[in-house]
Every structure is written in structure tokens, then in C-alpha cells.
Design a protein around this motif. Structure first.
Motif, short mmCIF file in Angstrom:
data_model
loop_
_atom_site.label_atom_id
_atom_site.label_comp_id
_atom_site.label_asym_id
_atom_site.label_seq_id
_atom_site.Cartn_x
_atom_site.Cartn_y
_atom_site.Cartn_z
N ASP A 1 -18.14 5.12 1.38
CA ASP A 1 -16.89 5.12 2.27
C ASP A 1 -15.68 5.39 1.37
OD1 ASP A 1 -17.46 4.47 5.05
OD2 ASP A 1 -18.28 2.44 4.26
N ILE A 2 -14.77 6.34 1.86
CA ILE A 2 -13.47 6.43 1.15
C ILE A 2 -12.39 5.39 1.86
CG2 ILE A 2 -11.64 8.09 0.78
CD1 ILE A 2 -13.97 10.20 0.98
N SER A 3 -11.82 4.66 1.29
CA SER A 3 -11.01 3.54 1.85
C SER A 3 -9.60 3.90 2.40
CB SER A 3 -10.86 2.49 0.93
OG SER A 3 -10.23 2.89 -0.14
N ASN A 4 -9.19 5.03 1.99
CA ASN A 4 -7.58 5.32 2.50
C ASN A 4 -7.44 6.80 2.49
OD1 ASN A 4 -6.27 5.63 -0.12
ND2 ASN A 4 -7.21 3.58 -0.42
N ALA A 5 -6.36 7.19 3.21
CA ALA A 5 -5.79 8.42 2.86
C ALA A 5 -4.47 8.73 3.08
CB ALA A 5 -6.56 9.50 4.20
N VAL A 6 -3.81 9.64 2.50
CA VAL A 6 -2.45 9.78 2.80
C VAL A 6 -1.90 10.47 4.21
CG1 VAL A 6 -0.23 10.91 1.85
CG2 VAL A 6 -1.99 9.95 0.32
N GLY A 7 -1.16 9.43 4.86
CA GLY A 7 -0.71 9.94 6.30
C GLY A 7 0.68 10.62 6.10
N ILE A 8 0.83 11.48 7.02
CA ILE A 8 2.15 12.38 7.12
C ILE A 8 2.77 12.03 8.35
CG2 ILE A 8 3.10 14.66 6.63
CD1 ILE A 8 0.42 15.44 5.59
N PRO A 9 3.68 11.31 8.50
CA PRO A 9 4.63 10.97 9.79
C PRO A 9 5.44 12.07 9.86
CG PRO A 9 5.25 9.54 8.17
CD PRO A 9 4.20 10.20 7.56
N SER A 10 6.13 12.66 8.93
CA SER A 10 7.06 13.76 9.24
C SER A 10 6.80 15.03 8.35
CB SER A 10 8.39 13.05 8.90
OG SER A 10 9.45 14.11 9.19
N PRO B 1 8.19 9.22 4.11
CA PRO B 1 7.70 10.50 3.91
C PRO B 1 6.07 10.59 4.18
CG PRO B 1 8.46 10.16 1.92
CD PRO B 1 9.11 8.88 2.53
N THR B 2 5.65 9.50 3.58
CA THR B 2 3.95 9.48 3.81
C THR B 2 3.76 7.96 4.07
OG1 THR B 2 3.93 8.84 1.27
CG2 THR B 2 3.69 11.13 2.20
N VAL B 3 2.33 7.70 4.49
CA VAL B 3 1.86 6.37 4.87
C VAL B 3 0.42 6.21 4.31
CG1 VAL B 3 1.35 4.88 6.75
CG2 VAL B 3 3.53 6.04 6.93
N LYS B 4 0.04 5.19 4.03
CA LYS B 4 -1.47 4.87 3.48
C LYS B 4 -2.15 4.67 4.84
CE LYS B 4 -2.55 3.31 -0.52
NZ LYS B 4 -2.84 2.58 -1.33
N LEU B 5 -3.12 5.46 5.30
CA LEU B 5 -4.09 5.08 6.30
C LEU B 5 -5.19 4.45 5.97
CD1 LEU B 5 -3.62 8.30 8.67
CD2 LEU B 5 -2.43 5.89 8.85
#
Length: 251
Positions: free
Chosen positions: A238-247, A76-80
Motif C-alpha cells: 500500500d501507498i499511504s498518501n498522495a498530494v492533492g491539488i485543490p486549486s 495549494p496542496t493537500v495530503k490525501l
């Protein structure tokens, strides 16, 4: 007249020299073999169907010919990871991972490996790879996976090149209503990468957004090249990552 003997599908035609006991044993084993084969085949079909359903359920609706790089996203989430510098040789000439591409959008390499990626005088590339949205006489667009702006975000910085004018550039939209929160359309008639940014994103911290980069111009210098997309906090770190939302993916 020769008598006709009917055999059931699971029966075994006995050899002429077979004894009565051997015939009976073979006839008993054959149905069990078919039963196990059928059970194995059904199990395989169920597993294959489950895998296909999981993949297609997460793919966004798209027009025929769109290039998708979201297959395999099952959570449900992916780390970008940031910065996005597109330094993955597996995607040269293709849409970058976690993006949807249309038209001439693809990852290019410097030095170029194709005519469409040949931009004389290109410079200040971060690494060797970058995202091209089309050359002078072609157009294209690339839309990122939606992601949550980190709570400490202040801006997005990126490098861009090319002279496509208004209607082409770098944009950030809110996922919930598609409203634009950043428009970066400044351009120079040059293949040299320069720094650009989207300011004032702190007011949208915690909200889901997505990036669109597009080239709508077919003219001399009508191109958009992008590289090194970075999330920055108010101190410039820099902010190294964000929570991705594929669905769900509403783009």
C-alpha cells in the motif's frame, strides 16, 4: 414659540442638573466612542471578506444542486490519505470529504440508516461505511479531488458492488486533458463487494489525475457501490498518501 436646539450626531443631550464642565466632558468623549466603534466594525468586515474570498476562490465551478465537500481547503496542496474507506461518521448521508457529488451519491452505513442505503445481502464491506452512487432506480456520480500519482505507483485497487453495466463504474482521468487512463465497468448482480483494479498506472506516475465513480443505470441491480480505494506499488504494498491539488480544480 419654543426655541429649537439642533444637536450634532455625536453630541450628548445634557441632563438638566448637569454642570457646564460635565456637559463639555460628555460631548468630548462621545465622538471618540463613535470613532472606535467605526474602526472596529470596518476591521471586522475586512476580516470576514478575506475569509469568504479564500473559501470561494478554491471552490470548483458546479451546477446548482451539486454537493460540495471542499469548503475549508485553503492550501495549494493537500495530503490525501489512502486507503479511502470512507470511515467518517460525520459524512454519513453526505458527500465524502474532498469529493464532489451529484444525484444520489453519498456515504452509506451498514446496517442501513435509510431506505436508499438498504441493499439486502450486502457483504464484505470494509468497516461499516461505503460510497453509494445510487440505488436501483436512482443515479449519481462522485468525483475526487485531483492528486499526483506517486512515483512508485503501479495500480489502484478498490472494492465494488452492484450490477450497473457499461457507462457505470470506476474511472481515472488525467487532469491536464481529461483523457481516460482506467475504465472499470465489470459488474455482478450482487450486493456482495468484490475486488477490482486499475492496472498499468506506472506510466502515469507523477502526473495529476482524478477519480470518477458513477451510476447511470435505472434498472434492477442498476447500482454502483464502492469502498476501500487503495494505491499499490509494483510489489503490492500500500501507498499511504498522495498530494492533492485543490486549486486549480478542473473537473
Amino acid at each position: 414659540m419654543i426655541a429649537q436646539t439642533a444637536y450634532k450626531p455625536c453630541d450628548v443631550v445634557p441632563h438638566a442638573s448637569a454642570t457646564t464642565t460635565e456637559v463639555a466632558s460628555a460631548s468630548c468623549k462621545r465622538p471618540a466612542y463613535y470613532l472606535l466603534s467605526c474602526v472596529g466594525a470596518i476591521f471586522g468586515l475586512v476580516v470576514a471578506a478575506d475569509i469568504l474570498l479564500r473559501r470561494f476562490r478554491l471552490l470548483p465551478r458546479s451546477d446548482p444542486g451539486d454537493s460540495l465537500s471542499l469548503v475549508g481547503v485553503r492550501r495549494p496542496t493537500v495530503k490525501l490519505h489512502f486507503p479511502m474507506s470512507f470511515e467518517d461518521d460525520d459524512f454519513i448521508g453526505r458527500c465524502p470529504e474532498f469529493w464532489i457529488c451529484k444525484g444520489g451519491a453519498k456515504i452509506c452505513r451498514h446496517p442501513p440508516m435509510s431506505h436508499s442505503c438498504n441493499h439486502p445481502g450486502i457483504g464484505a464491506v470494509d468497516g461499516k461505511l461505503y460510497l453509494s452512487l445510487g440505488d436501483d432506480m436512482s443515479t449519481g456520480s462522485a468525483t475526487s479531488l485531483a492528486f499526483l500519482l506517486p512515483t512508485n505507483v503501479d495500480m489502484i485497487e478498490f472494492k465494488r458492488s452492484g450490477g450497473a453495466g457499461p457507462g457505470s463504474g470506476f474511472y481515472v482521468r488525467l487532469l491536464n486533458d481529461d483523457s481516460l487512463i482506467c475504465i472499470a465497468e465489470d459488474s455482478l448482480d450482487s450486493n456482495l463487494f468484490v475486488d477490482d483494479k486499475c492496472l498499468g498506472l506506472n506510466k502515469y506516475a507523477g502526473q495529476a489525475v482524478y477519480i470518477i465513480v458513477k451510476d447511470t443505470s435505472k434498472s434492477i441491480w442498476g447500482k454502483v457501490l464502492v469502498d476501500n480505494i487503495r494505491l499499490k506499488d509494483i510489489s503490492g504494498k500500500d501507498i499511504s498518501n498522495a498530494v492533492g491539488i485543490p486549486s486549480p480544480l478542473r473537473i
